[in-house]
Design a protein around this motif. Structure first.
Motif, mmCIF file in Angstrom:
data_model
loop_
_atom_site.group_PDB
_atom_site.id
_atom_site.type_symbol
_atom_site.label_atom_id
_atom_site.label_comp_id
_atom_site.label_asym_id
_atom_site.label_seq_id
_atom_site.Cartn_x
_atom_site.Cartn_y
_atom_site.Cartn_z
ATOM 1 N N UNK A 103 0.226 8.099 4.278
ATOM 2 C CA UNK A 103 -0.951 8.234 5.146
ATOM 3 C C UNK A 103 -1.617 9.608 5.077
ATOM 4 N N UNK A 104 -0.821 10.660 4.970
ATOM 5 C CA UNK A 104 -1.408 12.007 4.964
ATOM 6 C C UNK A 104 -1.258 12.683 3.608
ATOM 7 N N UNK A 105 -1.165 11.887 2.535
ATOM 8 C CA UNK A 105 -0.913 12.457 1.205
ATOM 9 C C UNK A 105 -2.151 12.524 0.310
ATOM 10 N N UNK A 106 -3.309 12.115 0.809
ATOM 11 C CA UNK A 106 -4.559 12.137 0.028
ATOM 12 C C UNK A 106 -4.485 11.316 -1.250
ATOM 13 N N UNK A 107 -3.666 10.289 -1.239
ATOM 14 C CA UNK A 107 -3.471 9.478 -2.439
ATOM 15 C C UNK A 107 -3.171 8.064 -1.956
ATOM 16 N N UNK A 108 -4.008 7.100 -2.319
ATOM 17 C CA UNK A 108 -3.813 5.749 -1.796
ATOM 18 C C UNK A 108 -4.027 4.708 -2.877
ATOM 19 N N UNK A 109 -3.111 3.745 -2.895
ATOM 20 C CA UNK A 109 -3.181 2.639 -3.837
ATOM 21 C C UNK A 109 -2.758 1.380 -3.093
ATOM 22 N N UNK A 110 -3.436 0.252 -3.365
ATOM 23 C CA UNK A 110 -3.101 -0.996 -2.687
ATOM 24 C C UNK A 110 -3.316 -2.154 -3.640
ATOM 25 N N UNK A 111 -2.653 -3.272 -3.347
ATOM 26 C CA UNK A 111 -2.867 -4.447 -4.173
ATOM 27 C C UNK A 111 -1.939 -5.568 -3.771
ATOM 28 N N UNK A 112 -2.126 -6.739 -4.386
ATOM 29 C CA UNK A 112 -1.106 -7.764 -4.190
ATOM 30 C C UNK A 112 0.162 -7.252 -4.874
ATOM 31 N N UNK A 113 1.337 -7.770 -4.506
ATOM 32 C CA UNK A 113 2.574 -7.137 -4.977
ATOM 33 C C UNK A 113 2.670 -6.992 -6.507
ATOM 34 N N UNK A 114 2.235 -8.006 -7.247
ATOM 35 C CA UNK A 114 2.362 -7.938 -8.704
ATOM 36 C C UNK A 114 1.398 -6.913 -9.300
ATOM 37 N N UNK A 142 0.850 -1.181 0.000
ATOM 38 C CA UNK A 142 0.000 0.000 0.000
ATOM 39 C C UNK A 142 0.889 1.234 0.000
ATOM 40 N N UNK A 143 0.469 2.255 -0.738
ATOM 41 C CA UNK A 143 1.273 3.473 -0.826
ATOM 42 C C UNK A 143 0.558 4.534 -1.639
ATOM 43 N N UNK A 144 1.322 5.554 -2.068
ATOM 44 C CA UNK A 144 0.726 6.530 -2.975
ATOM 45 C C UNK A 144 0.860 6.020 -4.415
ATOM 46 N N UNK A 145 0.428 6.814 -5.394
ATOM 47 C CA UNK A 145 0.389 6.316 -6.776
ATOM 48 C C UNK A 145 1.776 6.061 -7.370
ATOM 49 N N UNK A 146 2.813 6.655 -6.778
ATOM 50 C CA UNK A 146 4.159 6.369 -7.289
ATOM 51 C C UNK A 146 4.766 5.147 -6.589
ATOM 52 N N UNK A 147 4.026 4.596 -5.601
ATOM 53 C CA UNK A 147 4.508 3.411 -4.903
ATOM 54 C C UNK A 147 5.230 3.700 -3.609
ATOM 55 N N UNK A 148 5.250 4.964 -3.180
ATOM 56 C CA UNK A 148 5.917 5.341 -1.932
ATOM 57 C C UNK A 148 5.023 4.974 -0.746
ATOM 58 N N UNK A 149 5.557 4.194 0.202
ATOM 59 C CA UNK A 149 4.718 3.664 1.286
ATOM 60 C C UNK A 149 4.416 4.689 2.382
ATOM 61 N N UNK A 150 5.042 5.872 2.333
ATOM 62 C CA UNK A 150 4.764 6.892 3.348
ATOM 63 C C UNK A 150 3.614 7.783 2.857
#
Length: 299
Positions: free
Chosen positions: A242-253, A232-240
């Motif tokens: 929580x307070x960035x208003x941008x969230x993406x999650x998925x299985x690793x692939x 889980x992270x932001x759209x660029x894949x950065x896991x920090x």
């Protein structure tokens, strides 16, 4: 129940069930629920407030020295300087709830020194209890959760949330939605981000993305996903994120492939990517805009 439950999870579960009981009672006569509007399309009911109060009272009775960060009451309860902070969304999916659409949940997470260590998401209409403790896995009721194993995007089901506030960049979202839709087996918009993340953890969906989310929407769900083997992270894949208003999650692939599709739409994308996206959105605006656009937040 998941094995060797951490005592703090037990208290959070008790709090979530207390809130769930209030929500279920109110759902029997949803017409009687008082509704007010915080912002355009952003509703709050007396049920949100009552559920939040029940959660806070339960948590502080057990841990009076802990801090509270809740959607409706902010940080007015609990200790102000504790390194233990409970992050609470008493009713995620209020708009669904108001309509009687049974897709909503209670979300409770504990952050210790800023890192999420405990998570509970409770779906009161299905009596589904999702729990996670950092390092001990994620569970649905008493079943250990794993993210899905699908790796081909064209077989994947991805969930999302639509922008609904004035100032949201609808055209950018339409582009993102179009990009994901054409590469997957389906896109879903259930309407409660916390539950969307729990469903990624359970493998019911393969991935999720949304903009404009607050920490209380994603805190508990993010731990469920990582404890179930997902990312889980932001759209660029950065896991920090929580307070960035941008969230993406998925299985690793799937997560890796979503970064490829959505990374260029991130507010953290490089300048070249952003320029290309702006150009594409401008072309979309010229040809086929279907929603009012407000460019005040574009960029």
């Amino acid at each position: 129940m998941s094995p060797n439950l951490h005592p703090m999870i037990n208290v959070a579960v008790k709090a979530a069930r207390a809130a769930g009981a209030i929500i279920n009672r109110a759902a029997l006569d949803v017409e009687a629920v008082r509704i007010s509007q915080k912002l355009v399309n952003d509703f709050v009911t007396d049920v949100d407030h009552a559920a939040e109060q029940a959660i806070i009272e339960t948590l502080l009775a057990a841990y009076p020295g802990h801090g509270i960060w809740a959607e409706e009451s902010g940080r007015e309860h609990g200790a102000k300087d504790s390194e233990f902070v409970w992050i609470i969304d008493p009713l995620d999916g209020t708009t669904n709830f108001i309509h009687g659409l049974p897709v909503y949940c209670v979300s409770i997470a504990l952050a210790v020194k800023g890192k999420i260590e405990q998570a509970v998401i409770y779906d009161p209409s299905r009596n589904d209890l999702f729990t996670a403790t950092k390092g001990r896995g994620a569970y649905l009721n008493d079943r250990r959760l794993r993210v899905s194993k699908r790796i081909r995007m064209q077989e994947c089901l991805i969930s999302t949330g639509f922008p609904f506030r004035p100032g949201d960049d609808f055209n950018a979202y339409l582009r993102m939605m179009g990009d994901v839709m054409q590469k997957t087996a389906g896109l879903r918009r259930p309407g409660a981000a916390a539950l969307d993340l729990a469903y990624v953890a359970a493998g019911f969906t393969d991935g999720f993305f949304e903009t404009g989310l607050q920490p209380w929407d994603v805190a508990a769900g993010s731990l469920l996903v990582t404890e179930a083997g997902g990312l889980v992270g932001n759209f660029t894949g950065d896991s920090d994120f929580l307070e960035q208003n941008e969230c993406m999650a998925g299985n690793p692939r799937v997560y890796g492939q979503l970064v490829t599709i959505l990374g260029k739409y991130s507010k953290f994308a490089n300048a070249g990517d952003k320029a290309a996206v702006r150009q594409a959105i401008a072309e979309l605006s010229d040809s086929e805009t279907v929603l009012p656009s407000d460019d005040s937040q574009a960029g």
